[in-house]
Scaffold this active site. Structure first.
Site, PDB file in Angstrom:
ATOM      1  N   SER A  77     -30.053   2.680  24.133  1.00 53.03           N
ATOM      2  CA  SER A  77     -28.656   2.881  24.518  1.00 53.03           C
ATOM      3  C   SER A  77     -27.746   2.769  23.301  1.00 53.03           C
ATOM      4  CB  SER A  77     -28.238   1.844  25.560  1.00 53.03           C
ATOM      5  OG  SER A  77     -28.224   0.553  24.969  1.00 53.03           O
ATOM      6  N   ASP A  78     -28.209   2.040  22.271  1.00 49.60           N
ATOM      7  CA  ASP A  78     -27.338   1.692  21.136  1.00 49.60           C
ATOM      8  C   ASP A  78     -26.021   1.111  21.672  1.00 49.60           C
ATOM      9  OD1 ASP A  78     -26.817   1.259  18.516  1.00 49.60           O
ATOM     10  OD2 ASP A  78     -26.589   3.353  17.946  1.00 49.60           O
ATOM     11  N   HIS A  79     -26.174   0.282  22.690  1.00 51.17           N
ATOM     12  CA  HIS A  79     -25.044  -0.285  23.424  1.00 51.17           C
ATOM     13  C   HIS A  79     -24.116  -1.070  22.503  1.00 51.17           C
ATOM     14  CE1 HIS A  79     -23.079  -2.056  26.939  1.00 51.17           C
ATOM     15  NE2 HIS A  79     -23.220  -3.252  26.397  1.00 51.17           N
TER      16      HIS A  79
END
Lengths: 429, 330
Positions: A305-307
Site C-alpha cells: 500500500s505504501d500507506h
C-alpha cells in the site's frame, strides 16, 4: 475458544486450493481446512455462504505516524485501518521520528502493536544512523529488538561505497535490506514524472533514470556482496526489465509495487491535485502496463500500500510543496482485485502478491490457511458494491486520490490470531 | 479512470472566471481579450485611456516572488480601470512568520479583495489559490513557477497581431531556456490556439523539456537553421543559475551559439520582428544593436502589456456581472 466458519469459499495461496468448505480455528491457530474433524465442538459457528475467506494480507510498507513529531496517526489507529482492509501483518519503515536507529523505537512500535492487538506490526530498522546515509545503525541490536529488515525509507544512501559497505555488513548478519531505488541527484527537486504532463504543467521532473540507475546499482552491488535485497515501490518499465534479467541470472532479489501505481498515471496530475503526489511519482501509462505485466509474470513479487497517512494541511499546499503519500491500507485489496476482474492477474496470483509472497520473503508464517497456520484471515463479500469516501476511512489519514471510485467486493470481517478485529459498521447494531 | 474536475477557470456559463493558464481556452476567448485591449488606446493620440469599468473593485497584487515590470504594469492597468489597488510583497512578510499560504489568502479575502493577481514560485500555485477562494473572488495568474504566465503571452500575441496582422500563417521561433520558462509555455499555447503555422524552439537539449512534441513545437539546436524564414523571433531571458547545474558552460558560449545578433537575424524574414519578455541581458541572449534596432518591438510589448492586462480584468469582471444577471433572472 473454538470457531467454525462454514460454506466459505476458502482461497489458500500457499496450496492454490480453492474450495467451498469449512475452516476450524482453535485459539490462535487454524486446526482444520475443508473438513470439520469429528471431535471439533465449536463455541461459535458462522455461516459464510456466498463469502470468500482469504489469509490476512501482509503489507511490506505501512507508516503509522508513531513515533512521530505531531505526525498523523498512531500504531493503534492504523492497525484498525489495516484490519478494515484485510491486512493482518505490516512492516513499518524506519522514517519515524525519532528514526528507528536505536532499539527503543522498534520496541515502542511493537509494544503499541501488542496493546492494539489488531495486527502483527514488524518494524524495519534504519540502515544508517538518522537515515543520513553515512554511518551504519546498530543493525544487530536492531534485529534483536525485533526489526524484520533494514531500510533507508525515502532517503537512499548517496555514496556508493557506503552503500556497498552497508550491504556487506547486513549480509554478514543476515539482515534483509528493503531499499527504494532512487538517485537523489537525478531526482533533484523533481515532484512529477519527467513526461509530457510535467512538461506541459511546468512541474520540476523526476526522470525514469532516477529510479533505473539506482535499480542497476543495487542489483550489481547485491550480486557482488551477496546481500539479500528487496526493492520497494518500483515505478518504471525499465526497472521491471532489470529485475527480470537479474532474476533470470539467478540473483536472489525480490521487489514490490505500490497498488496506486497500477491504477494511476501522470495523466492524473492535470489539475495539480496534491492527493496524487507520491514518491516515486506516478509514471506513464506504458510504465503502468509494464508493472502489471511484471506482476503477471512473477517478476514483481508483492503489492504494497505504501500507506502514508497525512493531515489535510499536509496536502493543502501548491503541488510542489505538498507532502507526498497516499493513505492506502483500505484500498490495497480492492485495487489489486480490480486486476483480477480485468483478467490481468489470476485470483491466486493476486493473493500471493498480497500475502504468501511477502510472508515468505520475510520468513514469517502467513499467507496460508493450512492447519497449524496462525488464524489471521478475513471474509470478503465479492458482491458488495461500495463507493470510496475519504471521510469514511478508518485511517487517521484521509489522503486518498480514490475518492468516489466504485468497487465491487469488500472485507466483511477480519480475524487476527483467532480474534475478530473488524466487522463493518453496519453490522455493529 | 477518474474524470478530471470541470475547468476551474471557467464559470457556470463557460466563461472566464479566473485566468490561470491559456491551455484549454478557445480562440474566441483569446481574441475577445485582444480585441478589447485595442479599444483602450485613444485612436487620436495612441495613449491609454482611463475608464471607470472597475470602480469600487479591490484588486490585490500578491507577489510571493519579486517582480518589477509585471507588478508595475498590473498596477497601472488596475488604476486605468479605476479599481482600488493594494500591493503585497509576501516574500518578506506573513509567510515568514509561519502563517500558512491559505491563511494569508483568506485574511486578504476577508479584507475585501475582489481579485488576486498572484505570482508564486511553485507551478500550480494559481490553481491552488483558485480552488480555495470565495465564489465572488477572481484569480489572475501573474506567473506560477515554470507553469504559466498567461497575461505575458496574451500581450505578446497582441504585439504580434499589431505588427504582423493575423497570427495564422506565421512562423515563430522562441529561443533560449524553454525548460524553465513559464513565459514560453504560455506563448506556445497561445500560438497554437491562434493557429500559428509553425512554432519552433531553439536551444540546447539541457534547456528543453524532455517531450517537446507534447507542446506541439519543433526543436532546433542550431540557431541559424531555426531562424530560417521566421516571421517572429522571441528571445527568453537566461537565468544565471543555469551555469551552475552544468546546463551551459558559460554565458559567452551561449551568446556565441544562441545570442541574437544582426547577422543571425538576417536568416529570418526581412520584416521579422524581435520580442523579449524582459528584463533583457544584453550580450547574453541579445546584442544591443538588435535590442535597440528597428525590428525590436520590446518596449512596445511593455506598453501593450498594460492594455492587455486591462482587457483581461475587464473581461473577467464583465463575465461575473453577466452571470449575476442571469442568476437574478432565474
Amino acid at each position: 475458544m473454538k470457531l467454525r466458519i462454514d460454506n466459505a469459499r476458502l482461497l489458500d495461496p500457499s496450496t492454490e486450493q480453492d474450495i467451498t468448505a469449512s475452516l476450524c480455528v482453535e485459539g490462535n491457530r487454524i486446526v482444520a481446512f475443508g473438513k470439520v474433524p469429528d471431535d471439533f465442538k465449536a463455541d461459535e459457528a458462522i455461516d459464510a455462504s456466498g463469502l470468500w475467506l482469504m489469509p490476512g494480507l501482509v503489507d511490506l510498507q505501512v507508516r503509522t505516524g508513531e513515533p512521530g513529531d505531531n505526525a498523523c496517526g498512531t500504531v493503534a489507529s492504523e492497525a484498525r485501518a489495516a484490519a478494515a482492509g484485510g491486512v493482518t501483518t505490516f512492516c513499518v519503515p524506519p522514517d519515524t521520528w525519532p528514526v528507528a536507529d536505536t532499539p527503543a523505537v522498534p520496541e515502542l512500535i511493537r509494544r503499541r502493536a501488542r496493546q492494539a492487538g489488531q495486527a502483527f506490526v514488524l518494524p524495519i530498522a534504519a540502515l544508517t544512523q538518522g537515515l543520513e546515509g553515512e554511518r551504519l545503525a546498530p543493525l544487530h541490536a536492531l534485529k534483536n529488538a525485533g526489526c524484520i529488515a533494514a531500510s533507508q525509507a525515502n532517503r537512499p544512501i548517496r555514496n556508493a561505497l557506503t552503500l556497498r559497505n552497508a550491504m556487506e555488513y547486513a549480509a554478514s548478519h543476515n539482515v534483509r535490506l528493503m531499499l527504494k531505488p532512487l538517485d537523489v541527484d537525478l531526482a533533484d527537486s523533481g515532484v512529477a514524472h519527467d513526461g509530457p504532463v510535467a512538461n506541459r504543467l511546468g512541474l520540476p521532473a523526476i526522470p525514469a533514470s532516477a529510479e533505473t540507475t539506482a535499480v542497476a546499482t543495487l542489483l550489481l552491488l547485491a550480486e557482488e556482496t551477496g546481500a539479500k535485497i528487496h526493492l520497494n515501490a518500483l515505478s518504471c518499465a525499465r526497472s521491471v526489465e532489470l529485475v527480470r534479467d537479474a532474476k533470470a541470472r539467478g540473483l536472489a532479489v525480490t521487489c514490490d509495487v505500490a497498488a496506486h501505481q497500477l491504477h494511476l498515471s501522470e495523466m492524473d496530475l492535470m489539475d495539480f491535485n496534491p492527493l496524487f503526489k507520491v514518491l516515486p511519482p506516478l509514471r506513464s501509462l506504458d510504465d503502468q502496463r509494464a508493472l502489471r505485466a511484471g506482476l503477471a509474470d512473477g517478476t514483481i513479487d508483492c503489492i504494497i500500500s505504501d500507506h502514508t497517512p497525512l493531515y489535510a494541511d499536509d496536502k493543502l499546499l501548491p503541488f510542489p510543496q505538498s507532502k507526498p503519500g497516499i493513505s492506502g491500507l483500505e484500498t490495497l485489496l480492492s485495487l489489486t482485485l480490480r486486476l483480477v476482474e480485468s483478467g490481468e492477474l489470476t485470483l491466486m496470483q493476486a493473493l500471493k502478491a498480497l500475502s504468501r509472497n511477502p510472508a515468505q520473503l520475510l520468513g514469517i508464517d502467513g499467507g496460508s490457511l493450512q492447519p497449524g497456520s496462525r488464524a489471521s484471515f478475513f471474509l470478503y463479500d465479492p458482491d458488495a458494491r461500495w463507493t470510496l469516501r475519504a471521510d469514511a476511512l478508518l485511517s487517521a489519514g484521509k489522503n486518498t486520490p480514490f475518492e468516489g471510485w466504485e468497487f465491487s467486493g469488500r472485507v466483511v470481517g477480519t480475524w487476527f490470531l483467532g480474534k475478530n478485529v473488524f466487522k463493518p459498521a453496519s453490522q455493529d447494531a | 479512470m477518474r474524470l478530471t474536475e470541470p475547468d476551474i477557470q471557467l464559470n457556470a456559463q463557460k466563461k472566464l472566471r479566473h485566468l490561470l493558464t491559456l491551455e484549454g481556452l478557445k480562440e474566441h476567448q483569446l481574441t475577445e481579450i485582444l480585441d478589447l485591449a485595442e479599444t483602450f488606446f485613444d485612436p487620436a493620440t495612441g495613449d491609454l485611456k482611463k475608464v471607470p469599468l472597475l470602480r469600487g473593485k479591490t484588486i490585490m497584487n500578491v507577489f510571493f516572488e519579486p517582480s518589477t515590470r509585471t507588478r508595475t504594469t498590473f498596477e497601472i492597468a488596475e488604476k486605468r480601470l479605476s479599481a482600488d489597488v493594494v500591493n503585497l510583497n509576501i516574500a518578506t512578510s506573513a509567510t515568514k512568520k509561519g502563517e500558512s499560504l491559505l491563511d494569508t489568502l483568506w485574511n486578504l479575502q476577508a479584507m475585501g479583495a475582489d481579485m488576486f493577481v498572484i505570482r508564486h514560485a511553485d507551478s500550480g500555485a494559481a490553481h491552488f489559490f483558485a480552488r480555495h477562494v470565495a465564489p465572488h473572488v477572481h484569480v489572475l495568474n501573474a506567473g506560477d513557477g515554470r507553469h504559466a504566465h498567461p497575461s505575458q503571452a496574451l500581450l505578446d500575441m497582441f504585439t504580434i497581431r499589431k505588427h504582423k496582422g493575423d497570427i495564422y500563417d506565421l512562423k515563430v521561433a522562441i529561443v533560449g531556456d524553454i525548460l524553465h520558462s513559464r513565459v514560453a509555455r504560455s506563448q506556445i499555447q497561445a500560438l497554437s490556439i491562434l493557429g500559428a503555422r509553425e512554432i519552433r524552439v531553439i536551444g540546447p537539449r539541457t534547456l528543453m523539456p524532455s517531450h517537446p512534441e507534447a507542446l506541439g513545437v519543433h526543436v532546433y539546436h542550431d540557431m541559424d537553421r531555426g531562424l530560417e524564414d521566421v516571421d517572429v523571433v522571441i528571445m527568453l531571458r537566461l537565468q544565471n543559475e543555469r551555469m551552475s547545474g552544468a546546463r551551459l558552460p558559460s554565458e559567452k558560449e551561449f551568446f556565441r551559439l544562441y545570442g541574437l545578433t544582426e547577422k543571425r537575424l538576417a536568416r529570418a524574414k526581412p520584416d521579422a520582428i524581435v520580442m523579449h519578455p524582459g528584463p533583457i541581458n544584453r550580450g547574453v541572449e541579445i546584442d544591443s544593436a538588435v535590442a535597440d534596432g528597428p525590428r525590436s518591438v520590446i518596449l512596445d510589448q511593455v506598453t501593450n502589456g498594460i492594455a492587455v492586462r486591462m482587457a483581461i480584468m475587464a473581461v473577467i469582471f464583465s463575465n461575473a456581472a453577466q452571470l449575476q444577471q442571469q442568476e437574478r433572472e432565474a
